[in-house]
Design an enzyme around this catalytic site. Structure first.
Site, PDB file in Angstrom:
ATOM      1  N   ASP A  88       0.877  -1.176   0.000  1.00  0.00           N
ATOM      2  CA  ASP A  88       0.000   0.000   0.000  1.00  0.00           C
ATOM      3  C   ASP A  88       0.906   1.215   0.000  1.00  0.00           C
ATOM      4  OD1 ASP A  88      -1.831   2.039   0.537  1.00  0.00           O
ATOM      5  OD2 ASP A  88      -3.032   0.779   1.875  1.00  0.00           O
ATOM      6  N   ASP A  99      -3.375   7.360  -3.206  1.00  0.00           N
ATOM      7  CA  ASP A  99      -3.279   6.267  -2.239  1.00  0.00           C
ATOM      8  C   ASP A  99      -3.705   5.013  -2.992  1.00  0.00           C
ATOM      9  OD1 ASP A  99      -3.442   4.631   0.005  1.00  0.00           O
ATOM     10  OD2 ASP A  99      -5.000   5.809   1.015  1.00  0.00           O
ATOM     11  N   HIS A 159     -11.831   6.195   2.296  1.00  0.00           N
ATOM     12  CA  HIS A 159     -11.871   7.486   2.983  1.00  0.00           C
ATOM     13  C   HIS A 159     -11.717   8.626   1.992  1.00  0.00           C
ATOM     14  CE1 HIS A 159      -7.439   7.226   2.486  1.00  0.00           C
ATOM     15  NE2 HIS A 159      -7.681   5.934   2.657  1.00  0.00           N
ATOM     16  N   HIS A 167      -6.848  10.939   5.903  1.00  0.00           N
ATOM     17  CA  HIS A 167      -8.253  10.703   6.226  1.00  0.00           C
ATOM     18  C   HIS A 167      -8.912  12.058   6.450  1.00  0.00           C
ATOM     19  CE1 HIS A 167      -8.196   6.295   6.568  1.00  0.00           C
ATOM     20  NE2 HIS A 167      -6.919   6.500   6.797  1.00  0.00           N
ATOM     21  N   GLU A 193     -11.050   1.161  -1.117  1.00  0.00           N
ATOM     22  CA  GLU A 193     -10.126   0.072  -0.782  1.00  0.00           C
ATOM     23  C   GLU A 193     -10.759  -1.104  -0.059  1.00  0.00           C
ATOM     24  OE1 GLU A 193      -7.126   1.043   2.188  1.00  0.00           O
ATOM     25  OE2 GLU A 193      -7.964   3.029   2.441  1.00  0.00           O
ATOM     26  N   GLU A 290      -6.626  -1.089  -3.854  1.00  0.00           N
ATOM     27  CA  GLU A 290      -7.051   0.293  -3.600  1.00  0.00           C
ATOM     28  C   GLU A 290      -6.698   1.187  -4.776  1.00  0.00           C
ATOM     29  OE1 GLU A 290      -4.970   2.191  -0.315  1.00  0.00           O
ATOM     30  OE2 GLU A 290      -6.549   3.692  -0.098  1.00  0.00           O
TER      31      GLU A 290
HETATM   32 MN    MN Z   1      -3.648   2.916   1.121  1.00  0.00          MN
HETATM   33 MN    MN Z   2      -6.326   4.400   1.918  1.00  0.00          MN
END
Ligand code: MN
Ligand code: MN
Length: 310
Positions: A88, A99, A159, A167, A193, A290
């Site tokens: 990630d 992200d 998010h 976030h 995700e 994600e």
């Molecule tokens: Mn991530």
């Molecule tokens: Mn994330």
């Protein structure tokens, strides 16, 4: 669209493009005997070489570990022959974040799980357009999980993203719930995700393993020592309120045991938030995919995977 809007869209697109290139180039490193530390450092080095900055320490979470694992200084852990590896990674350009995560399995046993999770994300993404209710994501993800006989991890969510904020307030559940209000709004970015598992579908914190921290927004009002104050200043200048790890502070704080003690002390004083490693409660495998999306100009742009844009 005014200039600042155009700049913000461009920064999101650049961050996404870098994240996409990095993710493509590191998949081949997921093989037996690769050190997790080398993999994470390679990801972060590539991000910088493509002109971005890491938005958070690269998470490399193996098997039943779902998230928030990043290699520590001197970490000797290696990928083994049957590992299920989640990478990630985050990129930011002027604070605008991409992200993204992928799962690579070296074990035949996890192939279905990985396929199901990737399909869940794709189904969710194709169901979205500007104004779509946020709970459409959970509906789509859950349907795919059910079809394959897996569970969605209910206490891990997507998010909204903000400038220098991973976030930004809105959560995007991976299961259907009427409690998820809100819609995908123009000018906003979101990370979608899903995490799937053959296990119970919840994660718990492994309190003894904390490798990721972030500065709280109220950090200025706390009583701290001079040494702690220097660490806060360093963190704020380098990372603002984005997550960080000890690997990223050893140039300024070369005494590792001192650095670890300071980080812990700042967590106790609520200057830093700690993000302990998250493990699936029943000890089962977890897969995750994600992508980051940007709602702009009346459409959804998947910034971290141009192949998925129509
Ligand atoms: Mn991530
Ligand atoms: Mn994330």
């Amino acid at each position: 669209m005014n200039t600042s809007d155009a700049e913000f869209v461009e920064a999101y697109l650049r961050a996404g493009e870098i994240a996409y290139r990095v993710k493509k180039s590191v998949v081949s490193l997921v093989k037996p005997s690769t050190r997790l530390l080398d993999l994470a450092e390679r990801v972060e080095e590539l991000i910088r070489s493509f002109g971005g900055e890491p938005a958070f320490p690269t998470n490399i979470s193996v098997n039943e570990i779902a998230a928030h694992d990043t290699p520590y200084v001197g970490d000797s852990r290696v990928i083994t022959e049957d590992s299920l590896v989640k990478i990630d990674l985050g990129v930011h350009v002027n604070g605008f974040i991409a992200d993204t995560a992928i799962t690579v399995t070296l074990s035949d046993k996890a192939v279905k799980l990985v396929e199901a999770t990737e399909e869940a994300l794709r189904k969710a993404l194709t169901s979205l357009s500007p104004g779509t209710p946020i709970n459409a994501v959970g509906r789509a993800v859950e349907a795919v999980a059910k079809k394959y006989g897996f569970n969605v991890i209910k206490n891990l969510t997507g998010h909204s993203l903000g400038r220098y904020l991973i976030h930004a307030g809105e959560v995007i559940p991976n299961h259907f719930t009427r409690l998820a209000l809100g819609k995908l709004s123009n000018g906003r970015a979101y990370a979608i995700e899903p995490f799937l598992t053959p296990g119970k579908g919840y994660v718990e914190e492994v309190r003894t393993s904390t490798y990721i921290y972030a500065l709280n927004t109220g950090f200025k009002n706390k009583q701290v020592t001079e040494e702690e104050s220097l660490l806060i200043k360093t963190i704020y200048e380098k990372f603002r309120t984005l997550p960080l790890c000890e690997r990223w502070l050893t140039r300024e704080f070369s005494d590792l045991s001192r650095l670890r003690a300071l980080l812990q002390s700042l967590v106790r004083k609520s200057v830093l938030t700690a993000y302990p490693v998250l493990r699936e409660v029943s000890g089962n495998l977890v897969a995750q995919f994600e992508e980051t999306i940007l709602v702009s100009g009346g459409r959804i742009i998947i910034t971290t995977n141009p192949e998925l844009n129509k």
